[in-house]
Design a protein around this motif. Structure first.
Motif, PDB file in Angstrom:
ATOM      1  N   LEU A  17       0.830  -1.204   0.000  1.00 27.56           N
ATOM      2  CA  LEU A  17       0.000   0.000   0.000  1.00 27.56           C
ATOM      3  C   LEU A  17       0.867   1.258   0.000  1.00 27.56           C
ATOM      4  CD1 LEU A  17      -2.834   1.297   0.268  1.00 27.56           C
ATOM      5  CD2 LEU A  17      -2.576   1.130   2.744  1.00 27.56           C
ATOM      6  N   ALA A  18       1.934   1.244   0.783  1.00 33.18           N
ATOM      7  CA  ALA A  18       2.844   2.391   0.851  1.00 33.18           C
ATOM      8  C   ALA A  18       3.488   2.666  -0.502  1.00 33.18           C
ATOM      9  CB  ALA A  18       3.918   2.145   1.905  1.00 33.18           C
ATOM     10  N   CYS A  19       3.933   1.611  -1.174  1.00 35.58           N
ATOM     11  CA  CYS A  19       4.566   1.767  -2.492  1.00 35.58           C
ATOM     12  C   CYS A  19       3.584   2.329  -3.513  1.00 35.58           C
ATOM     13  CB  CYS A  19       5.114   0.425  -2.966  1.00 35.58           C
ATOM     14  SG  CYS A  19       6.539  -0.156  -2.020  1.00 35.58           S
ATOM     15  N   VAL A  20       2.347   1.868  -3.454  1.00 30.03           N
ATOM     16  CA  VAL A  20       1.314   2.360  -4.372  1.00 30.03           C
ATOM     17  C   VAL A  20       1.056   3.852  -4.125  1.00 30.03           C
ATOM     18  CG1 VAL A  20      -1.146   2.234  -4.946  1.00 30.03           C
ATOM     19  CG2 VAL A  20       0.205   0.136  -4.729  1.00 30.03           C
ATOM     20  N   ILE A  21       0.897   4.234  -2.855  1.00 22.52           N
ATOM     21  CA  ILE A  21       0.618   5.637  -2.507  1.00 22.52           C
ATOM     22  C   ILE A  21       1.764   6.539  -2.943  1.00 22.52           C
ATOM     23  CG2 ILE A  21       0.294   7.250  -0.598  1.00 22.52           C
ATOM     24  CD1 ILE A  21      -1.194   5.028   0.894  1.00 22.52           C
ATOM     25  N   MET A  22       3.001   6.123  -2.668  1.00 25.48           N
ATOM     26  CA  MET A  22       4.155   6.947  -3.045  1.00 25.48           C
ATOM     27  C   MET A  22       4.292   7.067  -4.558  1.00 25.48           C
ATOM     28  SD  MET A  22       7.090   6.032  -0.187  1.00 25.48           S
ATOM     29  CE  MET A  22       7.130   4.272  -0.527  1.00 25.48           C
ATOM     30  N   SER A  23       4.013   5.971  -5.265  1.00 24.10           N
ATOM     31  CA  SER A  23       4.089   5.994  -6.731  1.00 24.10           C
ATOM     32  C   SER A  23       3.020   6.900  -7.335  1.00 24.10           C
ATOM     33  CB  SER A  23       3.939   4.572  -7.278  1.00 24.10           C
ATOM     34  OG  SER A  23       4.966   3.747  -6.802  1.00 24.10           O
ATOM     35  N   VAL A  24       1.821   6.843  -6.774  1.00 25.14           N
ATOM     36  CA  VAL A  24       0.741   7.723  -7.240  1.00 25.14           C
ATOM     37  C   VAL A  24       1.107   9.183  -7.004  1.00 25.14           C
ATOM     38  CG1 VAL A  24      -1.643   8.439  -6.806  1.00 25.14           C
ATOM     39  CG2 VAL A  24      -1.089   6.002  -6.992  1.00 25.14           C
ATOM     40  N   ALA A  25       1.666   9.488  -5.845  1.00 32.24           N
ATOM     41  CA  ALA A  25       2.085  10.859  -5.540  1.00 32.24           C
ATOM     42  C   ALA A  25       3.125  11.351  -6.545  1.00 32.24           C
ATOM     43  CB  ALA A  25       2.650  10.928  -4.121  1.00 32.24           C
ATOM     44  N   LEU A  26       4.091  10.506  -6.857  1.00 35.34           N
ATOM     45  CA  LEU A  26       5.134  10.888  -7.822  1.00 35.34           C
ATOM     46  C   LEU A  26       4.547  11.143  -9.210  1.00 35.34           C
ATOM     47  CD1 LEU A  26       8.133   8.507  -6.975  1.00 35.34           C
ATOM     48  CD2 LEU A  26       8.201  10.991  -7.077  1.00 35.34           C
ATOM     49  N   ASN A  27       3.679  10.240  -9.645  1.00 34.87           N
ATOM     50  CA  ASN A  27       3.181  10.313 -11.020  1.00 34.87           C
ATOM     51  C   ASN A  27       2.099  11.365 -11.229  1.00 34.87           C
ATOM     52  OD1 ASN A  27       4.469   8.222 -12.794  1.00 34.87           O
ATOM     53  ND2 ASN A  27       3.909   6.908 -11.086  1.00 34.87           N
ATOM     54  N   ILE A  28       1.278  11.597 -10.211  1.00 39.66           N
ATOM     55  CA  ILE A  28       0.141  12.492 -10.427  1.00 39.66           C
ATOM     56  C   ILE A  28       0.418  13.936 -10.002  1.00 39.66           C
ATOM     57  CG2 ILE A  28      -1.137  12.310  -8.238  1.00 39.66           C
ATOM     58  CD1 ILE A  28      -3.632  11.695 -10.008  1.00 39.66           C
ATOM     59  N   PHE A  29       1.398  14.139  -9.117  1.00 42.61           N
ATOM     60  CA  PHE A  29       1.701  15.491  -8.658  1.00 42.61           C
ATOM     61  C   PHE A  29       3.104  15.966  -9.060  1.00 42.61           C
ATOM     62  CE2 PHE A  29      -1.542  14.211  -5.449  1.00 42.61           C
ATOM     63  CZ  PHE A  29      -2.481  15.175  -5.765  1.00 42.61           C
ATOM     64  N   TYR A  30       4.103  15.082  -8.950  1.00 43.90           N
ATOM     65  CA  TYR A  30       5.474  15.492  -9.244  1.00 43.90           C
ATOM     66  C   TYR A  30       5.731  15.605 -10.745  1.00 43.90           C
ATOM     67  CZ  TYR A  30       6.797  14.444  -4.366  1.00 43.90           C
ATOM     68  OH  TYR A  30       6.903  14.429  -3.002  1.00 43.90           O
ATOM     69  N   MET A  31       5.436  14.532 -11.462  1.00 44.47           N
ATOM     70  CA  MET A  31       5.805  14.458 -12.878  1.00 44.47           C
ATOM     71  C   MET A  31       5.151  15.534 -13.756  1.00 44.47           C
ATOM     72  SD  MET A  31       7.933  12.034 -12.721  1.00 44.47           S
ATOM     73  CE  MET A  31       8.243  11.713 -14.447  1.00 44.47           C
ATOM     74  N   PRO A  32       3.828  15.748 -13.673  1.00 46.64           N
ATOM     75  CA  PRO A  32       3.231  16.765 -14.543  1.00 46.64           C
ATOM     76  C   PRO A  32       3.764  18.173 -14.276  1.00 46.64           C
ATOM     77  CG  PRO A  32       1.543  15.341 -13.604  1.00 46.64           C
ATOM     78  CD  PRO A  32       2.806  15.071 -12.862  1.00 46.64           C
ATOM     79  N   ASN A  33       4.260  18.418 -13.064  1.00 45.77           N
ATOM     80  CA  ASN A  33       4.756  19.746 -12.712  1.00 45.77           C
ATOM     81  C   ASN A  33       6.281  19.834 -12.713  1.00 45.77           C
ATOM     82  OD1 ASN A  33       2.246  21.425 -11.757  1.00 45.77           O
ATOM     83  ND2 ASN A  33       1.962  19.377 -10.881  1.00 45.77           N
ATOM     84  N   LYS A  34       6.928  18.804 -13.300  1.00 48.10           N
ATOM     85  CA  LYS A  34       8.391  18.791 -13.463  1.00 48.10           C
ATOM     86  C   LYS A  34       9.111  18.972 -12.129  1.00 48.10           C
ATOM     87  CE  LYS A  34       8.089  18.305 -17.909  1.00 48.10           C
ATOM     88  NZ  LYS A  34       8.438  17.005 -18.517  1.00 48.10           N
ATOM     89  N   MET A  35       8.621  18.314 -11.108  1.00 52.34           N
ATOM     90  CA  MET A  35       9.296  18.370  -9.817  1.00 52.34           C
ATOM     91  C   MET A  35      10.152  17.115  -9.640  1.00 52.34           C
ATOM     92  SD  MET A  35       6.608  20.052  -7.136  1.00 52.34           S
ATOM     93  CE  MET A  35       5.441  18.723  -7.237  1.00 52.34           C
ATOM     94  N   LEU A  36      11.077  17.188  -8.717  1.00 50.34           N
ATOM     95  CA  LEU A  36      12.006  16.095  -8.471  1.00 50.34           C
ATOM     96  C   LEU A  36      11.577  15.309  -7.241  1.00 50.34           C
ATOM     97  CD1 LEU A  36      15.224  18.204  -9.041  1.00 50.34           C
ATOM     98  CD2 LEU A  36      14.054  16.775 -10.715  1.00 50.34           C
ATOM     99  N   SER A  37      12.322  14.265  -6.963  1.00 51.99           N
ATOM    100  CA  SER A  37      12.057  13.465  -5.774  1.00 51.99           C
ATOM    101  C   SER A  37      13.382  13.111  -5.124  1.00 51.99           C
ATOM    102  CB  SER A  37      11.286  12.193  -6.162  1.00 51.99           C
ATOM    103  OG  SER A  37      11.009  11.415  -5.013  1.00 51.99           O
ATOM    104  N   GLY A  38      13.325  12.391  -3.999  1.00 53.65           N
ATOM    105  CA  GLY A  38      14.536  12.038  -3.283  1.00 53.65           C
ATOM    106  C   GLY A  38      14.851  10.561  -3.392  1.00 53.65           C
ATOM    107  N   GLY A  39      16.042  10.173  -2.938  1.00 53.19           N
ATOM    108  CA  GLY A  39      16.440   8.782  -2.931  1.00 53.19           C
ATOM    109  C   GLY A  39      16.627   8.217  -4.328  1.00 53.19           C
ATOM    110  N   ILE A  40      16.562   6.889  -4.433  1.00 55.70           N
ATOM    111  CA  ILE A  40      16.703   6.228  -5.729  1.00 55.70           C
ATOM    112  C   ILE A  40      15.529   6.587  -6.640  1.00 55.70           C
ATOM    113  CG2 ILE A  40      16.812   3.996  -6.886  1.00 55.70           C
ATOM    114  CD1 ILE A  40      19.353   4.801  -5.403  1.00 55.70           C
ATOM    115  N   GLY A  41      14.346   6.834  -6.023  1.00 51.52           N
ATOM    116  CA  GLY A  41      13.208   7.316  -6.811  1.00 51.52           C
ATOM    117  C   GLY A  41      13.530   8.628  -7.494  1.00 51.52           C
ATOM    118  N   GLY A  42      14.285   9.484  -6.813  1.00 52.32           N
ATOM    119  CA  GLY A  42      14.710  10.760  -7.392  1.00 52.32           C
ATOM    120  C   GLY A  42      15.658  10.555  -8.557  1.00 52.32           C
ATOM    121  N   VAL A  43      16.545   9.567  -8.443  1.00 50.59           N
ATOM    122  CA  VAL A  43      17.454   9.235  -9.551  1.00 50.59           C
ATOM    123  C   VAL A  43      16.644   8.747 -10.752  1.00 50.59           C
ATOM    124  CG1 VAL A  43      19.335   7.707 -10.292  1.00 50.59           C
ATOM    125  CG2 VAL A  43      19.351   8.661  -7.970  1.00 50.59           C
ATOM    126  N   ALA A  44      15.609   7.939 -10.480  1.00 51.64           N
ATOM    127  CA  ALA A  44      14.756   7.420 -11.548  1.00 51.64           C
ATOM    128  C   ALA A  44      13.993   8.553 -12.240  1.00 51.64           C
ATOM    129  CB  ALA A  44      13.776   6.394 -10.982  1.00 51.64           C
TER     130      ALA A  44
END
Length: 299
Positions: A17-44
């Motif tokens: 559930l945690a992985c799903v929530i974090m992935s949704v946050a990255l894809n629906i809020f970060y990516m469309p607005n060209k924002m970055l992330s932290g950790g290995i997810g940030g590298v990705a």
């Protein structure tokens, strides 16, 4: 099914559930607005912006050497949990990537807030069951084990380096928005990890401690514990009152102290995750029913 298996299944469910929530946050809020992330997810995310590489696959590849480090330096339970978290997070990143084509929030500031809160909730779900999604958590766990440096410190240093590297590609503005997101995510994660069920811890030092204690028990209905203290200067022995109360009961306790002893010394601070009789009643049977009835009478 025994209790051990239930706990294991619950743990893996919460990690998923945690992985799903974090992935949704990255894809629906970060990516469309060209924002970055932290950790290995940030590298990705960075690899996706620069070269168009799939985030999930990039995250999985980056985590392979880290998994072998975990296998070498950490115990078996941690390694298996980390492997599951790595795979679940990588699969979730690509499975929910289609959401990045929908810009539901056009204001970057609102996207920072919403993304940070949602990602923080996901991280809290992970940390509450002792899970890991791999990445810098593995590096942090190994460093903490060998050098007593906290996992959060290691993650912060890694993210700082990642953000500085990102400035040359994206400029300062996206990095500043990302820093804001990190702050919101951290605060949200801490809040959901420790819980919202706040109580107040009250410490009272007074010459009329017996009267105050009896009044608190009788009027407020809260238990009082005596702590034996001694003044460092006078070496006078004192009884210190220790009370844990609900927020709604605090005003009454203050009133009792001021009425009985206006010179009473009080210390009040927040506590959370209070367990035990009077706050959590998880026992069963006639004794538990009797305790519950007594507890409800005191409220």
């Amino acid at each position: 099914m025994n209790t051990k298996w239930k706990k294991t299944l619950y743990r893996y469910f919460m990690v998923t559930l945690a992985c799903v929530i974090m992935s949704v946050a990255l894809n629906i809020f970060y990516m469309p607005n060209k924002m970055l992330s932290g950790g290995i997810g940030g590298v990705a995310v960075l690899a996706y912006y620069i070269a168009g590489l799939p985030m999930g696959a990039t995250s999985l590849i980056c985590n392979v050497p880290l998994f072998f480090l975990a296998y070498k330096y950490m115990d078996r339970a941690y390694t298996i949990g980390a492997l599951y978290g790595i795979v679940a997070f990588s699969v979730s990143l690509d499975a929910f990537h289609f959401l990045s084509s929908y810009t539901i929030v056009h204001d970057k500031l609102l996207a920072c807030i919403a993304g940070g809160v949602l990602y923080g909730i996901g991280a809290a779900c992970m940390y509450r069951v002792g899970g890991s999604s791999g990445g810098t958590d593995i590096i942090g766990a190994i460093i903490q084990k060998n050098y007593s440096i906290s996992i959060s410190t290691t993650g912060f240093i890694f993210n700082l380096c990642l953000l500085f590297a990102s400035i040359s590609y994206f400029g300062i503005e996206p990095v500043l928005y990302t820093l804001l997101t990190f702050f919101i995510m951290s605060k949200t994660c801490n809040a959901f990890t420790t819980g919202f069920d706040y109580k107040k811890n009250v410490i009272i030092i007074s010459n009329r401690h017996h009267e105050i204690a009896e009044e608190i028990i009788k009027v407020v209905g809260r238990g009082v514990t005596y702590l034996h203290g001694e003044g460092a200067f006078t070496h006078q022995h004192r009884e210190i009152l220790f009370v844990v109360a609900k927020l709604t009961q605090l005003a009454k306790i203050r009133s009792i102290c001021k009425e009985i002893d206006p010179d009473a010394f009080m210390i009040i601070h927040d506590v959370n995750d209070v367990f035990g009789r009077g706050f959590t009643l998880k026992a069963s049977g006639p004794a538990a029913l009797k305790n519950r009835e007594k507890f409800e009478e005191l409220q």
